[in-house]
Design a protein around this motif. Structure first.
Motif, PDB file in Angstrom:
ATOM      1  N   GLU A  24       0.816  -1.222   0.000  1.00  0.00           N
ATOM      2  CA  GLU A  24       0.000   0.000   0.000  1.00  0.00           C
ATOM      3  C   GLU A  24       0.845   1.266   0.000  1.00  0.00           C
ATOM      4  O   GLU A  24       0.445   2.289  -0.561  1.00  0.00           O
ATOM      5  CB  GLU A  24      -0.941  -0.013   1.212  1.00  0.00           C
ATOM      6  N   ASP A  25       2.049   1.236   0.586  1.00  0.00           N
ATOM      7  CA  ASP A  25       2.849   2.452   0.695  1.00  0.00           C
ATOM      8  C   ASP A  25       3.435   2.900  -0.644  1.00  0.00           C
ATOM      9  O   ASP A  25       3.925   4.022  -0.755  1.00  0.00           O
ATOM     10  CB  ASP A  25       3.980   2.261   1.720  1.00  0.00           C
TER      11      ASP A  25
ATOM     12  N   LEU B 299       1.566   2.709  -3.554  1.00  0.00           N
ATOM     13  CA  LEU B 299       0.431   2.828  -4.463  1.00  0.00           C
ATOM     14  C   LEU B 299       0.453   4.140  -5.242  1.00  0.00           C
ATOM     15  O   LEU B 299       0.198   4.174  -6.453  1.00  0.00           O
ATOM     16  CB  LEU B 299      -0.875   2.690  -3.678  1.00  0.00           C
TER      17      LEU B 299
ATOM     18  N   HIS C 212      -8.310  -3.549  -1.722  1.00  0.00           N
ATOM     19  CA  HIS C 212      -7.322  -3.644  -0.643  1.00  0.00           C
ATOM     20  C   HIS C 212      -7.502  -4.981   0.084  1.00  0.00           C
ATOM     21  O   HIS C 212      -8.631  -5.447   0.283  1.00  0.00           O
ATOM     22  CB  HIS C 212      -7.505  -2.495   0.350  1.00  0.00           C
TER      23      HIS C 212
ATOM     24  N   GLY D  76      -1.674  -5.987   0.956  1.00  0.00           N
ATOM     25  CA  GLY D  76      -1.427  -4.870   0.052  1.00  0.00           C
ATOM     26  C   GLY D  76      -2.645  -4.504  -0.760  1.00  0.00           C
ATOM     27  O   GLY D  76      -3.785  -4.580  -0.280  1.00  0.00           O
ATOM     28  N   VAL D  77      -2.402  -4.130  -2.023  1.00  0.00           N
ATOM     29  CA  VAL D  77      -3.463  -3.648  -2.907  1.00  0.00           C
ATOM     30  C   VAL D  77      -3.394  -4.411  -4.227  1.00  0.00           C
ATOM     31  O   VAL D  77      -2.303  -4.656  -4.756  1.00  0.00           O
ATOM     32  CB  VAL D  77      -3.315  -2.127  -3.183  1.00  0.00           C
TER      33      VAL D  77
END
Length: 608
Positions: free
Chosen positions: A408-409, A411, A430, A434-435
């Motif tokens: 996620e960091d 994205l 999500h 993560g994504v």
């Protein structure tokens, strides 16, 4: 007659196909008990072992429970999808491998669709169940959803599931079963895959699905016997793609035992064999005993989506490394590649020394270039570009569906990169780790994206993509935001000159390297190209200057791989590929000529 099962192993890249084949061959009795066998024995090409991927489809077989099981190992990378498509007529069932953590990916969808369309019976193998964070139950449901989405028949939808760890060498029918070896998977193949659909009473016929080469007998046509039987010495007919017919006697008949082919006296309907008889035989052609037989239908191959130009090397350093450097030699080699690589297309262009090579992706062409380099060829290669079409006066280009799994960091950086490449996000979800992103992006926008993704996420993200459709041209895409340092002199680079130039950006060469006018020797930190002189030497005098003797250490030069170089070059640049070197250069070497072209003025008026 010995019972036969013909299967192909299909999967997304790096889901463990070749490792599983190793274990099946071992547990199926293909090796002696004390025989030393290398890992990934089916990856016989040097490039396959170096890159860790399968490039060419290959045959093997095991004899288990009095049944001959013919196995075809196929590539998992999307660029080599043509290798998967052409073997579908050779098998009667497939082992679909799916990673127990990554689940169904783009190539999983592609290969499964092809298998279902050909009416093949699947066995689903959920591999890597010993992997950290593996979730085989979730992946089980994903596969069922995929089968529903692809329109599987009731029999195909009710495919058996097997759980495995190819790395540890075991397979189980139920997750609670104790692990032992891979024989439960071999049992499933015999019990669930149907025998070959072939008529023993019919005249001999075979569709050529693969090719091999022997120094003793020449070209070997490989395929499944669809009817009748054949013996060494029989006279058969080859029905070529252009409709011509050639009749010759079989010089050698080969059968697969383990990973090797061995000479055989006779073979019957349903068996996969190799036949040496014809000097010129191609994939998709028909072999038959009847001189008046009809050609067999061949599987439809998806068209290529990108194109690159191959040119004769005309650089000042041309001809030093390679054995094959002429237009005729380059053309013959490229057109010969089409005989074994049916998803590749080669065409002549308006220029006598330039050829257009169309493929599924940049990796496929990079493998071809690397193979030719090792064979002794020299060439210039341009940047890949999409294959355009026109419909009702509208310019169309290929688009791909892109799937990304990312922490996620990172994205925000990825979404910005996609926007610059004209990608449009269609779905975002999500989850715990993560994504998951789904996007639609022009094929040319994918060039270099995987390298960016690795750099932006420190290798923590994964991506896969699949051709979607042709859509309206998305506009210009800029993937490189730096200029280059371009040599303006011929000679050898000096430490003195490079010491100054390294402040301008990253260098691709070191002291003593030979350079020429128009060669790219580094990356400029600014957006424009900068002509430089890397051969400049320090002028000597009888006056000693202050600071003399102090040396600034040079940063190590950046050495790009062929794949990275293909992604890096701009539209006005070439890669000079020789057996010993990879160099980047401008297509027009003379700086004044490049300036005239940029201004729209003809080169012919330039003096000298």
């Amino acid at each position: 007659m010995i019972p036969i099962r013909n299967i192909a192993i299909i999967a997304h890249v790096d889901h463990g196909k070749t490792t599983l084949v190793d274990k099946l061959l071992r547990d199926g009795g293909a090796y002696r008990a004390n025989q030393v066998v290398a890992d990934r024995v089916m990856d016989s090409m040097d490039l396959e072992r170096e890159k860790g991927i399968t490039i060419k489809a290959k045959n093997a077989s095991v004899f288990y429970r009095d049944v001959t099981i013919n196995i075809v190992d196929t590539p998992g990378h999307a660029d080599f999808g043509g290798e998967v498509e052409r073997i579908m007529k050779m098998v009667d069932g497939v082992l679909l491998l799916v990673d127990a953590y990554e689940g169904t990916q783009a190539q999983t969808r592609f290969v499964m669709r092809k298998a279902l369309d050909n009416g093949l019976k699947p066995i689903v193998v959920i591999n890597k169940i010993d992997r950290e964070h593996a979730d085989p139950h979730k992946v089980h449901d994903q596969v069922l959803e995929l089968l529903l989405e692809l329109g599987a028949t009731e029999e195909q939808f009710n495919a058996p599931f097997v759980y495995a760890s190819a790395k540890e060498g075991y397979a189980v029918i139920d997750l609670d079963d104790p692990p032992k070896d891979t024989t439960p998977l071999l049992d499933a193949v015999i019990d669930h895959i149907p025998p070959p659909a072939a008529d023993p009473a019919a005249p001999f016929s075979m569709l050529v699905s693969n090719l091999d080469w022997s120094d003793y007998v020449g070209r070997i046509a490989i395929g499944k016997i669809l009817g009748g039987s054949v013996q060494g010495g029989d006279t058969i007919t080859c029905i070529h793609k252009d409709g011509t017919r050639e009749r010759k006697a079989i010089t050698k008949l080969f059968h697969f035992s383990g990973t090797r082919s061995s000479e055989f006296e006779a073979a019957g309907a349903g068996d996969i064999v190799g036949i040496a008889a014809f000097e010129h035989v191609d994939i998709g052609e028909t072999l038959a005993s009847d001189a008046d037989a009809e050609p067999l239908p061949f599987v439809e191959i998806d068209p290529p989506t990108i194109q690159m130009r191959f040119c004769v090397n005309d650089s000042p350093l041309a001809g030093r490394d390679g054995k094959y450097v002429t237009t005729r030699q380059l053309r013959e080699r490229l057109f010969r590649e089409m005989h074994t690589n049916i998803s590749l297309q080669v065409e002549d262009t308006d220029q006598a020394n330039v050829f257009a090579v169309s493929a599924r992706g940049a990796m496929q062409i990079a493998v071809l270039v690397e193979t030719m380099r090792r064979e002794g060829y020299e060439m210039l290669v341009a940047r890949p570009e999409g294959i355009w079409r026109k419909k009702d006066g509208v310019k169309l280009e290929p688009f791909e569906t892109l799937w990304i799994e990312t922490p996620e960091d990172t994205l925000g950086d990825i979404m910005q990169n996609l926007a610059e490449r004209k990608g449009q996000i269609t779905d975002m979800s999500h989850h715990t780790h993560g994504v998951h992103l789904t996007a639609v992006i022009p094929t040319r926008g994918l060039i270099g994206f995987e390298t960016d993704l690795v750099n932006q996420t420190s290798g923590r993200a994964a991506m896969s993509h699949l051709f979607k459709e042709y859509g309206p041209f998305a506009g210009p895409i800029r993937t490189r935001f730096t200029g280059t340092l371009v040599a303006m002199e011929y000679g050898r680079a000096t430490y003195f000159a490079l010491e100054t130039l390294q402040d301008r950006g990253r260098l691709f060469i070191g002291p003593g390297d030979e350079v020429y006018e128009g060669m790219i020797i580094g990356e400029n930190s600014r957006a424009e190209d900068l002509p430089v002189n890397p051969t400049r030497t320090k002028q000597l005098s009888n006056v000693r200057s202050q600071g003399e003797g102090k040396v600034t250490p040079l940063e190590p030069p950046v050495h790009m791989s062929l794949e990275r170089a293909i992604e890096y070059i701009a539209d006005d640049e070439y890669i000079e590929a020789t057996p010993k070197a990879l160099r980047l250069r401008k297509q027009v070497l003379n700086a004044n000529h490049r300036k005239r072209i940029a201004q729209g003025r003809p080169i012919s008026r330039v003096a000298g």
